[in-house]
Scaffold this motif. Sequence first.
Motif, PDB file in Angstrom:
ATOM      1  N   ARG A  47       0.939  -1.083   0.050  1.00 22.66           N
ATOM      2  CA  ARG A  47       0.043   0.014  -0.088  1.00 22.66           C
ATOM      3  C   ARG A  47       0.876   1.352   0.047  1.00 22.66           C
ATOM      4  NH1 ARG A  47      -5.169   1.563   3.856  1.00 22.66           N
ATOM      5  NH2 ARG A  47      -4.376   3.297   4.287  1.00 22.66           N
ATOM      6  N   GLY A  48       2.173   1.253   0.632  1.00 20.25           N
ATOM      7  CA  GLY A  48       2.669   2.567   0.706  1.00 20.25           C
ATOM      8  C   GLY A  48       3.241   2.998  -0.546  1.00 20.25           C
ATOM      9  N   THR A  49       3.273   2.021  -1.735  1.00 23.04           N
ATOM     10  CA  THR A  49       3.859   2.435  -3.084  1.00 23.04           C
ATOM     11  C   THR A  49       2.727   3.227  -3.873  1.00 23.04           C
ATOM     12  OG1 THR A  49       3.249   0.325  -4.044  1.00 23.04           O
ATOM     13  CG2 THR A  49       5.547   0.469  -3.148  1.00 23.04           C
ATOM     14  N   TRP A  50       1.317   3.021  -3.546  1.00 16.83           N
ATOM     15  CA  TRP A  50       0.413   3.617  -4.329  1.00 16.83           C
ATOM     16  C   TRP A  50      -0.678   4.481  -3.504  1.00 16.83           C
ATOM     17  CZ3 TRP A  50      -4.507   1.914  -2.474  1.00 16.83           C
ATOM     18  CH2 TRP A  50      -4.550   0.770  -1.917  1.00 16.83           C
ATOM     19  N   TRP A  51      -0.873   4.107  -2.141  1.00 13.06           N
ATOM     20  CA  TRP A  51      -1.650   5.084  -1.365  1.00 13.06           C
ATOM     21  C   TRP A  51      -0.827   6.616  -1.420  1.00 13.06           C
ATOM     22  CZ3 TRP A  51      -6.092   3.776   0.652  1.00 13.06           C
ATOM     23  CH2 TRP A  51      -6.749   4.457   1.621  1.00 13.06           C
ATOM     24  N   ARG A  52      -2.173   7.494  -2.161  1.00 13.59           N
ATOM     25  CA  ARG A  52      -1.867   8.862  -1.975  1.00 13.59           C
ATOM     26  C   ARG A  52      -2.439   9.787  -0.847  1.00 13.59           C
ATOM     27  NH1 ARG A  52       1.277   7.129  -5.425  1.00 13.59           N
ATOM     28  NH2 ARG A  52       1.443   7.069  -7.810  1.00 13.59           N
ATOM     29  N   PRO A  53      -2.160  10.801  -0.753  1.00 13.98           N
ATOM     30  CA  PRO A  53      -2.782  11.844   0.216  1.00 13.98           C
ATOM     31  C   PRO A  53      -4.604  11.829  -0.294  1.00 13.98           C
ATOM     32  CG  PRO A  53      -0.944  12.881  -0.201  1.00 13.98           C
ATOM     33  CD  PRO A  53      -0.930  11.480  -1.232  1.00 13.98           C
ATOM     34  N   PHE A  54      -4.547  11.868  -1.765  1.00 15.70           N
ATOM     35  CA  PHE A  54      -6.128  11.823  -2.105  1.00 15.70           C
ATOM     36  C   PHE A  54      -6.848  10.627  -1.447  1.00 15.70           C
ATOM     37  CE2 PHE A  54      -9.276  10.101  -5.071  1.00 15.70           C
ATOM     38  CZ  PHE A  54     -10.161  11.173  -5.112  1.00 15.70           C
TER      39      PHE A  54
END
Length: 171
Positions: A47-54
């Motif tokens: 998840r850390g590679t694709w989870w963004r602030p949005f």
Amino acid sequence: MQSIPTFDDLLADAKRSAVHLELRDSYYSNPRFEAWRQGARVDWSDRGTWWRPFHQQIADAVARGVVVRRARVVSEPVTDYIRWEHYVTHANVTSGEEVRWLPRRQASDLLVPGNDFWIFDGDIVEIHHFSGDGTFLEDEYITDSPTVGLCCDAFERVWARAIPHADYEIR
């Protein structure tokens, strides 16, 4: 002079709902899309590679009880950009958004505005203006009741007919 709210402000202030209607088959290019076109794929287990602030903003809104829905009207066969959007929609769904897809051929009898938009709590519409090549130009904010009502009605008509993300097969 009244300041123009940002998307972040509008979503943070939403109490009940945030809905998004997308009508374009292609938007501006970005590095993630280009990488996908070159064969890169997301490791959804990291998840850390694709989870963004949005995604966090959406998750926070959903945790507050805001229902977040997105409907996309798409031409079939779909463009590469829509194929990529379908692929990365996993992130939207994981953040708590409900997403549906409506093939454009099934929307011919629906009257919808000419631009993509967000509606927050049925009170304010944030309209996105793009150039012909999909480059973002500007946002416009509308609070007059007739226009807001038209956008709300258009979204609900599309939503009622659209196919849930899990059931929509790319063509």
